[in-house]
Design a protein around this motif. Structure first.
Motif, PDB file in Angstrom:
ATOM      1  N   ARG A   1       0.998  -1.376   0.079  1.00 53.33           N
ATOM      2  CA  ARG A   1       0.039   0.118  -0.083  1.00 53.33           C
ATOM      3  C   ARG A   1       0.885   1.397  -0.210  1.00 53.33           C
ATOM      4  O   ARG A   1       0.314   2.219  -0.337  1.00 53.33           O
ATOM      5  CB  ARG A   1      -0.993  -0.016   1.115  1.00 53.33           C
ATOM      6  N   LEU A   2       2.033   1.371   0.643  1.00 55.09           N
ATOM      7  CA  LEU A   2       2.819   2.460   0.757  1.00 55.09           C
ATOM      8  C   LEU A   2       4.110   2.260  -0.135  1.00 55.09           C
ATOM      9  O   LEU A   2       4.965   3.088   0.084  1.00 55.09           O
ATOM     10  CB  LEU A   2       3.397   2.634   2.077  1.00 55.09           C
ATOM     11  N   SER A   3       3.998   1.448  -1.291  1.00 57.81           N
ATOM     12  CA  SER A   3       5.026   1.216  -2.172  1.00 57.81           C
ATOM     13  C   SER A   3       6.533   1.193  -1.771  1.00 57.81           C
ATOM     14  O   SER A   3       7.233   2.011  -2.097  1.00 57.81           O
ATOM     15  CB  SER A   3       4.885   2.498  -3.215  1.00 57.81           C
ATOM     16  N   CYS A   4       6.614   0.405  -0.866  1.00 57.76           N
ATOM     17  CA  CYS A   4       8.056   0.306  -0.202  1.00 57.76           C
ATOM     18  C   CYS A   4       8.546  -1.148  -0.539  1.00 57.76           C
ATOM     19  O   CYS A   4       8.047  -1.950  -0.618  1.00 57.76           O
ATOM     20  CB  CYS A   4       8.067   0.560   1.342  1.00 57.76           C
ATOM     21  N   PRO A   5       9.908  -1.379  -0.349  1.00 55.67           N
ATOM     22  CA  PRO A   5      10.402  -2.433  -0.733  1.00 55.67           C
ATOM     23  C   PRO A   5      10.178  -3.752   0.460  1.00 55.67           C
ATOM     24  O   PRO A   5      10.100  -3.255   1.552  1.00 55.67           O
ATOM     25  CB  PRO A   5      12.036  -2.401  -0.916  1.00 55.67           C
ATOM     26  N   VAL A   6      10.208  -4.952  -0.033  1.00 59.68           N
ATOM     27  CA  VAL A   6      10.007  -6.146   0.827  1.00 59.68           C
ATOM     28  C   VAL A   6      11.514  -6.997   0.665  1.00 59.68           C
ATOM     29  O   VAL A   6      11.938  -7.183  -0.423  1.00 59.68           O
ATOM     30  CB  VAL A   6       8.823  -6.975   0.391  1.00 59.68           C
ATOM     31  N   LYS A   7      11.844  -7.339   1.608  1.00 61.39           N
ATOM     32  CA  LYS A   7      13.105  -8.093   1.767  1.00 61.39           C
ATOM     33  C   LYS A   7      12.920  -9.220   2.646  1.00 61.39           C
ATOM     34  O   LYS A   7      12.250  -9.141   3.502  1.00 61.39           O
ATOM     35  CB  LYS A   7      14.333  -7.127   2.054  1.00 61.39           C
ATOM     36  N   VAL A   8      13.952 -10.086   2.508  1.00 60.31           N
ATOM     37  CA  VAL A   8      14.133 -11.388   3.175  1.00 60.31           C
ATOM     38  C   VAL A   8      15.584 -11.423   3.483  1.00 60.31           C
ATOM     39  O   VAL A   8      16.388 -11.345   2.638  1.00 60.31           O
ATOM     40  CB  VAL A   8      13.533 -12.705   2.410  1.00 60.31           C
ATOM     41  N   ALA A   9      15.737 -11.903   4.964  1.00 63.05           N
ATOM     42  CA  ALA A   9      16.982 -12.242   5.431  1.00 63.05           C
ATOM     43  C   ALA A   9      17.952 -13.198   4.717  1.00 63.05           C
ATOM     44  O   ALA A   9      16.934 -14.278   4.169  1.00 63.05           O
ATOM     45  CB  ALA A   9      17.019 -12.458   6.654  1.00 63.05           C
ATOM     46  N   GLY A  10      18.966 -13.329   4.253  1.00 59.64           N
ATOM     47  CA  GLY A  10      19.564 -14.133   3.233  1.00 59.64           C
ATOM     48  C   GLY A  10      19.543 -15.498   3.949  1.00 59.64           C
ATOM     49  O   GLY A  10      19.330 -16.558   3.348  1.00 59.64           O
ATOM     50  N   ASN A  11      19.751 -15.713   5.311  1.00 61.50           N
ATOM     51  CA  ASN A  11      19.859 -17.062   6.036  1.00 61.50           C
ATOM     52  C   ASN A  11      18.402 -17.720   5.975  1.00 61.50           C
ATOM     53  O   ASN A  11      18.358 -18.799   5.974  1.00 61.50           O
ATOM     54  CB  ASN A  11      20.036 -16.857   7.310  1.00 61.50           C
ATOM     55  N   ILE A  12      17.172 -16.627   5.838  1.00 61.96           N
ATOM     56  CA  ILE A  12      15.903 -17.317   5.663  1.00 61.96           C
ATOM     57  C   ILE A  12      15.722 -17.915   4.317  1.00 61.96           C
ATOM     58  O   ILE A  12      15.239 -18.933   4.232  1.00 61.96           O
ATOM     59  CB  ILE A  12      14.947 -16.148   6.050  1.00 61.96           C
ATOM     60  N   MET A  13      16.213 -17.168   3.379  1.00 58.34           N
ATOM     61  CA  MET A  13      16.150 -17.809   2.120  1.00 58.34           C
ATOM     62  C   MET A  13      16.955 -18.804   1.809  1.00 58.34           C
ATOM     63  O   MET A  13      16.537 -19.956   1.333  1.00 58.34           O
ATOM     64  CB  MET A  13      16.540 -16.339   1.110  1.00 58.34           C
ATOM     65  N   ASP A  14      18.062 -18.804   2.667  1.00 60.47           N
ATOM     66  CA  ASP A  14      19.052 -20.188   2.475  1.00 60.47           C
ATOM     67  C   ASP A  14      18.242 -21.327   2.872  1.00 60.47           C
ATOM     68  O   ASP A  14      18.311 -22.209   2.309  1.00 60.47           O
ATOM     69  CB  ASP A  14      20.217 -19.853   2.919  1.00 60.47           C
ATOM     70  N   ASP A  15      17.580 -21.068   4.212  1.00 59.97           N
ATOM     71  CA  ASP A  15      17.021 -22.099   4.744  1.00 59.97           C
ATOM     72  C   ASP A  15      15.900 -22.883   4.396  1.00 59.97           C
ATOM     73  O   ASP A  15      15.292 -23.640   4.540  1.00 59.97           O
ATOM     74  CB  ASP A  15      16.916 -21.915   6.496  1.00 59.97           C
ATOM     75  N   HIS A  16      14.933 -21.829   3.787  1.00 59.12           N
ATOM     76  CA  HIS A  16      13.607 -22.223   3.641  1.00 59.12           C
ATOM     77  C   HIS A  16      13.133 -21.709   2.204  1.00 59.12           C
ATOM     78  O   HIS A  16      11.933 -22.198   1.674  1.00 59.12           O
ATOM     79  CB  HIS A  16      12.728 -21.314   4.554  1.00 59.12           C
ATOM     80  N   GLY A  17      14.064 -21.076   1.470  1.00 58.53           N
ATOM     81  CA  GLY A  17      13.552 -20.991  -0.010  1.00 58.53           C
ATOM     82  C   GLY A  17      13.801 -22.208  -0.883  1.00 58.53           C
ATOM     83  O   GLY A  17      14.223 -23.094  -0.555  1.00 58.53           O
ATOM     84  N   MET A  18      13.195 -22.058  -1.998  1.00 55.26           N
ATOM     85  CA  MET A  18      13.015 -23.069  -2.801  1.00 55.26           C
ATOM     86  C   MET A  18      13.403 -22.428  -4.384  1.00 55.26           C
ATOM     87  O   MET A  18      13.241 -21.439  -4.530  1.00 55.26           O
ATOM     88  CB  MET A  18      11.831 -23.532  -3.151  1.00 55.26           C
ATOM     89  N   LEU A  19      14.148 -23.338  -5.109  1.00 53.68           N
ATOM     90  CA  LEU A  19      14.531 -23.091  -6.279  1.00 53.68           C
ATOM     91  C   LEU A  19      13.476 -23.142  -7.423  1.00 53.68           C
ATOM     92  O   LEU A  19      12.803 -24.183  -7.428  1.00 53.68           O
ATOM     93  CB  LEU A  19      15.746 -23.959  -6.760  1.00 53.68           C
ATOM     94  N   SER A  20      13.449 -22.152  -8.221  1.00 52.80           N
ATOM     95  CA  SER A  20      12.399 -22.252  -9.251  1.00 52.80           C
ATOM     96  C   SER A  20      13.120 -22.435 -10.403  1.00 52.80           C
ATOM     97  O   SER A  20      14.267 -21.988 -10.677  1.00 52.80           O
ATOM     98  CB  SER A  20      11.553 -20.933  -9.363  1.00 52.80           C
ATOM     99  N   ASN A  21      12.514 -22.809 -11.711  1.00 53.37           N
ATOM    100  CA  ASN A  21      12.906 -23.180 -12.751  1.00 53.37           C
ATOM    101  C   ASN A  21      12.140 -22.188 -13.846  1.00 53.37           C
ATOM    102  O   ASN A  21      11.295 -22.956 -14.264  1.00 53.37           O
ATOM    103  CB  ASN A  21      13.254 -24.521 -13.220  1.00 53.37           C
ATOM    104  N   ARG A  22      12.463 -21.146 -14.057  1.00 57.11           N
ATOM    105  CA  ARG A  22      11.485 -20.462 -15.037  1.00 57.11           C
ATOM    106  C   ARG A  22      11.790 -20.760 -16.550  1.00 57.11           C
ATOM    107  O   ARG A  22      11.192 -20.130 -17.399  1.00 57.11           O
ATOM    108  CB  ARG A  22      11.750 -18.725 -14.774  1.00 57.11           C
TER     109      ARG A  22
END
Length: 187
Positions: free
Chosen positions: A117-138
């Motif tokens: 709603r306020l047009s600001c960036p969303v970020k994820v901590a690197g360790n969260i992405m490392d531990d819980h992220g999934m790889l996508s194949n576009r």
């Protein structure tokens, strides 16, 4: 702590639960995705913002955004910064009219709904992405998700992912994939 800018790529029904939804965040310029389970109300608040729909009366996030703007507070960023048990947690960074900043703990769904709603960036901590992220194949149109963690891949699959990361100039992911190749080769 390093933070990775993300964008929303999907908001869909959770396949394993009725009345639950999954919000999918993808790293900007990369190929990792972070799925976050949400309830109906949380998914609706985000969907309204994504669709830029206005209601006859302001929803809670719209009301709060208006109060922030009226008070001269500016939302600088929304960060998914840690896990508590199995729940993601977020932190909102605000700037006061005098230039000072402060942070406020939040649920990720609220942080994202407000950030949209306020047009600001969303970020994820690197360790969260490392531990819980999934790889996508576009590169494969009919396959949005391949496997979860790098440890789930075979050596040839990792080598192909490494090539894709280098071609995209995503050297941070390439480094992680190279480390996974080294671990697999040494085991």
């Amino acid at each position: 702590m390093d933070y990775i800018p993300v964008e929303i790529v999907a908001l869909t029904d959770a396949p394993d639960q009725s009345k639950a939804f999954v919000l999918v965040l993808e790293e900007v310029g990369g190929f990792r995705r972070l799925p976050i389970k949400l309830g109906h109300a949380e998914a609706q608040a985000i969907a309204l913002a994504v669709q830029s729909r206005e209601l006859l009366r302001p929803a809670t996030h719209d009301l709060f955004a208006g109060v922030l703007q009226s008070a001269g507070l500016r939302l600088r960023e929304a960060k998914i910064n840690r896990m508590e048990g199995e729940a993601f947690c977020a932190l909102l960074t605000f700037r006061k009219p005098d230039g000072n900043t402060f942070e406020q703990d939040a649920r990720p769904s609220d942080a994202i709904a407000l950030a949209l709603r306020l047009s600001c960036p969303v970020k994820v901590a690197g360790n969260i992405m490392d531990d819980h992220g999934m790889l996508s194949n576009r590169l494969t149109p009919n396959t949005a998700w391949i496997k979860g963690k790098l440890e789930d891949y075979t050596l040839p699959e990792l080598e192909a992912l490494l090539q894709q990361a280098v071609e995209r100039e995503d050297y941070q992911s390439a480094s992680r994939i190279r480390d996974a190749i080294t671990r697999l080769s040494n085991s």
